[in-house]
Design a protein around this motif. Structure first.
Motif, PDB file in Angstrom:
ATOM      1  N   TYR A 124       0.855  -1.185   0.000  1.00  0.00           N
ATOM      2  CA  TYR A 124       0.000   0.000   0.000  1.00  0.00           C
ATOM      3  C   TYR A 124       0.895   1.240   0.000  1.00  0.00           C
ATOM      4  O   TYR A 124       1.916   1.273   0.685  1.00  0.00           O
ATOM      5  N   VAL A 125       0.498   2.241  -0.774  1.00  0.00           N
ATOM      6  CA  VAL A 125       1.243   3.497  -0.871  1.00  0.00           C
ATOM      7  C   VAL A 125       0.308   4.640  -0.484  1.00  0.00           C
ATOM      8  O   VAL A 125      -0.852   4.677  -0.916  1.00  0.00           O
ATOM      9  N   PHE A 126       0.809   5.587   0.323  1.00  0.00           N
ATOM     10  CA  PHE A 126       0.005   6.744   0.716  1.00  0.00           C
ATOM     11  C   PHE A 126       0.157   7.830  -0.337  1.00  0.00           C
ATOM     12  O   PHE A 126       1.277   8.236  -0.670  1.00  0.00           O
ATOM     13  N   ASP A 127      -0.968   8.306  -0.879  1.00  0.00           N
ATOM     14  CA  ASP A 127      -0.908   9.280  -1.974  1.00  0.00           C
ATOM     15  C   ASP A 127      -1.050  10.724  -1.495  1.00  0.00           C
ATOM     16  O   ASP A 127      -1.203  11.643  -2.299  1.00  0.00           O
ATOM     17  N   GLY A 128      -0.995  10.911  -0.209  1.00  0.00           N
ATOM     18  CA  GLY A 128      -1.171  12.231   0.375  1.00  0.00           C
ATOM     19  C   GLY A 128      -2.545  12.433   0.968  1.00  0.00           C
ATOM     20  O   GLY A 128      -2.760  13.342   1.780  1.00  0.00           O
ATOM     21  N   THR A 129      -3.482  11.564   0.570  1.00  0.00           N
ATOM     22  CA  THR A 129      -4.847  11.630   1.088  1.00  0.00           C
ATOM     23  C   THR A 129      -5.308  10.303   1.659  1.00  0.00           C
ATOM     24  O   THR A 129      -5.934  10.244   2.708  1.00  0.00           O
ATOM     25  N   THR A 130      -4.987   9.208   0.955  1.00  0.00           N
ATOM     26  CA  THR A 130      -5.417   7.889   1.406  1.00  0.00           C
ATOM     27  C   THR A 130      -4.387   6.852   0.984  1.00  0.00           C
ATOM     28  O   THR A 130      -3.462   7.136   0.217  1.00  0.00           O
ATOM     29  N   TRP A 131      -4.543   5.636   1.494  1.00  0.00           N
ATOM     30  CA  TRP A 131      -3.648   4.523   1.169  1.00  0.00           C
ATOM     31  C   TRP A 131      -4.204   3.790  -0.040  1.00  0.00           C
ATOM     32  O   TRP A 131      -5.366   3.432  -0.069  1.00  0.00           O
ATOM     33  N   ARG A 132      -3.332   3.533  -1.050  1.00  0.00           N
ATOM     34  CA  ARG A 132      -3.762   2.908  -2.290  1.00  0.00           C
ATOM     35  C   ARG A 132      -3.099   1.544  -2.431  1.00  0.00           C
ATOM     36  O   ARG A 132      -1.876   1.407  -2.343  1.00  0.00           O
ATOM     37  N   ALA A 133      -3.910   0.525  -2.691  1.00  0.00           N
ATOM     38  CA  ALA A 133      -3.408  -0.849  -2.800  1.00  0.00           C
ATOM     39  C   ALA A 133      -2.656  -1.058  -4.105  1.00  0.00           C
ATOM     40  O   ALA A 133      -3.122  -0.665  -5.175  1.00  0.00           O
ATOM     41  N   GLY A 134      -1.482  -1.668  -4.017  1.00  0.00           N
ATOM     42  CA  GLY A 134      -0.734  -2.085  -5.190  1.00  0.00           C
ATOM     43  C   GLY A 134      -0.221  -0.976  -6.078  1.00  0.00           C
ATOM     44  O   GLY A 134       0.174  -1.227  -7.220  1.00  0.00           O
ATOM     45  N   ALA A 135      -0.223   0.267  -5.612  1.00  0.00           N
ATOM     46  CA  ALA A 135       0.105   1.403  -6.462  1.00  0.00           C
ATOM     47  C   ALA A 135       1.545   1.341  -6.962  1.00  0.00           C
ATOM     48  O   ALA A 135       2.471   1.116  -6.195  1.00  0.00           O
ATOM     49  N   VAL A 136       1.712   1.547  -8.271  1.00  0.00           N
ATOM     50  CA  VAL A 136       3.047   1.642  -8.859  1.00  0.00           C
ATOM     51  C   VAL A 136       3.263   3.017  -9.481  1.00  0.00           C
ATOM     52  O   VAL A 136       4.398   3.403  -9.766  1.00  0.00           O
ATOM     53  N   MET A 147       1.207   7.176  -9.474  1.00  0.00           N
ATOM     54  CA  MET A 147       0.079   7.985  -9.033  1.00  0.00           C
ATOM     55  C   MET A 147       0.251   9.414  -9.511  1.00  0.00           C
ATOM     56  O   MET A 147       1.373   9.891  -9.678  1.00  0.00           O
ATOM     57  N   SER A 148      -0.874  10.079  -9.707  1.00  0.00           N
ATOM     58  CA  SER A 148      -0.843  11.506  -9.999  1.00  0.00           C
ATOM     59  C   SER A 148      -1.164  12.281  -8.726  1.00  0.00           C
ATOM     60  O   SER A 148      -1.678  11.718  -7.755  1.00  0.00           O
ATOM     61  N   SER A 149      -0.903  13.591  -8.749  1.00  0.00           N
ATOM     62  CA  SER A 149      -1.215  14.407  -7.584  1.00  0.00           C
ATOM     63  C   SER A 149      -2.721  14.489  -7.342  1.00  0.00           C
ATOM     64  O   SER A 149      -3.156  14.778  -6.233  1.00  0.00           O
ATOM     65  N   GLY A 150      -3.520  14.226  -8.386  1.00  0.00           N
ATOM     66  CA  GLY A 150      -4.977  14.271  -8.248  1.00  0.00           C
ATOM     67  C   GLY A 150      -5.606  12.971  -7.832  1.00  0.00           C
ATOM     68  O   GLY A 150      -6.835  12.874  -7.715  1.00  0.00           O
ATOM     69  N   ALA A 155     -12.543  12.562  -6.554  1.00  0.00           N
ATOM     70  CA  ALA A 155     -13.649  13.516  -6.711  1.00  0.00           C
ATOM     71  C   ALA A 155     -13.246  14.880  -6.177  1.00  0.00           C
ATOM     72  O   ALA A 155     -12.482  14.980  -5.207  1.00  0.00           O
ATOM     73  N   VAL A 156     -13.761  15.925  -6.772  1.00  0.00           N
ATOM     74  CA  VAL A 156     -13.447  17.282  -6.325  1.00  0.00           C
ATOM     75  C   VAL A 156     -14.606  17.841  -5.511  1.00  0.00           C
ATOM     76  O   VAL A 156     -15.711  17.329  -5.532  1.00  0.00           O
TER      77      VAL A 156
END
Length: 234
Positions: A100-112, A114-117, A233-234
């Motif tokens: 799991y990788v933290f994208d600055g907002t939440t933890w994402r499974a299997g992420a290789v 990511m964008s800032s959005g 979502a914005v």
């Protein structure tokens, strides 16, 4: 007392008394955070405290974890220490066998990637055991919707009987991931997709018997795939 910039480790003050307390606290944090593995992710009710065990707190947590959503909770001296993750931190979830990788907002499974959005490309392995029977065994576990499959692998974990060999694929292509596989214990199937193939809608795998029908046997199957997710979502 000052802390380090990234892992928030306590630094020694000039002429500080009982320096060992600060040093031991810093070492305990390094031991927990540097290990890179968490016992659970997404729980909202605190488990029994085990010193050094790390958990990622779920949304809407209760009790001692209240208000600590997404934080790393570390068991310490019968209680909890909490650390806010930073974008780019990654952990191995022991209970799920997944990164799991933290994208600055939440933890994402299997992420290789990511964008800032919040758009993310994930790479994952879905593994399960399948008992074989009859002429064709259709798996209950499916290739996920919109999965981009890199390949399917399998290992015979219980010797197969009733068939001379077997093939692995899907209903529209029963041998897409190979054929002529043996029946002995630990026989391997390594079905690499010639080109990454996207599946639209959950899709079951099929194991087809050659020279009879399965009367016994079990496979451990792994679906190797990538998936994508749109920006937040914005």
């Amino acid at each position: 007392m000052a802390d380090t910039a990234n892992l928030v480790l306590p630094l020694l003050d000039a002429a500080q008394a009982q320096k060992h307390v600060t040093v031991n606290e810093a070492l305990a944090r390094v031991d927990a955070l540097g290990f890179g593995a968490v016992a659970s992710i997404g729980q909202t009710t605190p488990p029994s405290v085990a010193d050094g065990a790390v958990h990622i707190v779920g949304d809407g947590a209760l009790g001692e974890w209240s208000g600590q959503d997404h934080a790393l909770a570390i068991g310490s001296n019968g209680g909890w220490s909490f650390y806010a993750p930073r974008a780019g931190w990654s952990v191995w979830a022991l209970s799920l066998n997944e990164i799991y990788v933290f994208d600055g907002t939440t933890w994402r499974a299997g992420a290789v990637a990511m964008s800032s959005g919040g758009a993310v490309t994930s790479e994952r392995v879905l593994e399960f055991d399948q008992t074989l029977s009859g002429a064709v065994t259709t798996t209950a576990t499916q290739i996920p919707d919109k999965a981009i499959v890199l390949g399917i692998t399998a290992r015979v974990i219980t010797e197969i009987s009733g068939a001379s060999s077997w093939s692995l694929g899907v209903a529209s292509s029963p041998d897409r991931y190979g054929s002529g596989f043996g029946t002995a214990l630990n026989t391997l199937a390594e079905g690499v997709t010639g080109q990454p193939l996207a599946y639209y809608g959950g899709t079951a795998l099929e194991v087809t018997a050659t020279g009879g029908g399965f009367s016994a046997g079990q496979l451990r199957i792994a679906i190797h795939y990538q998936s994508i997710a749109a920006p937040r979502a914005v």
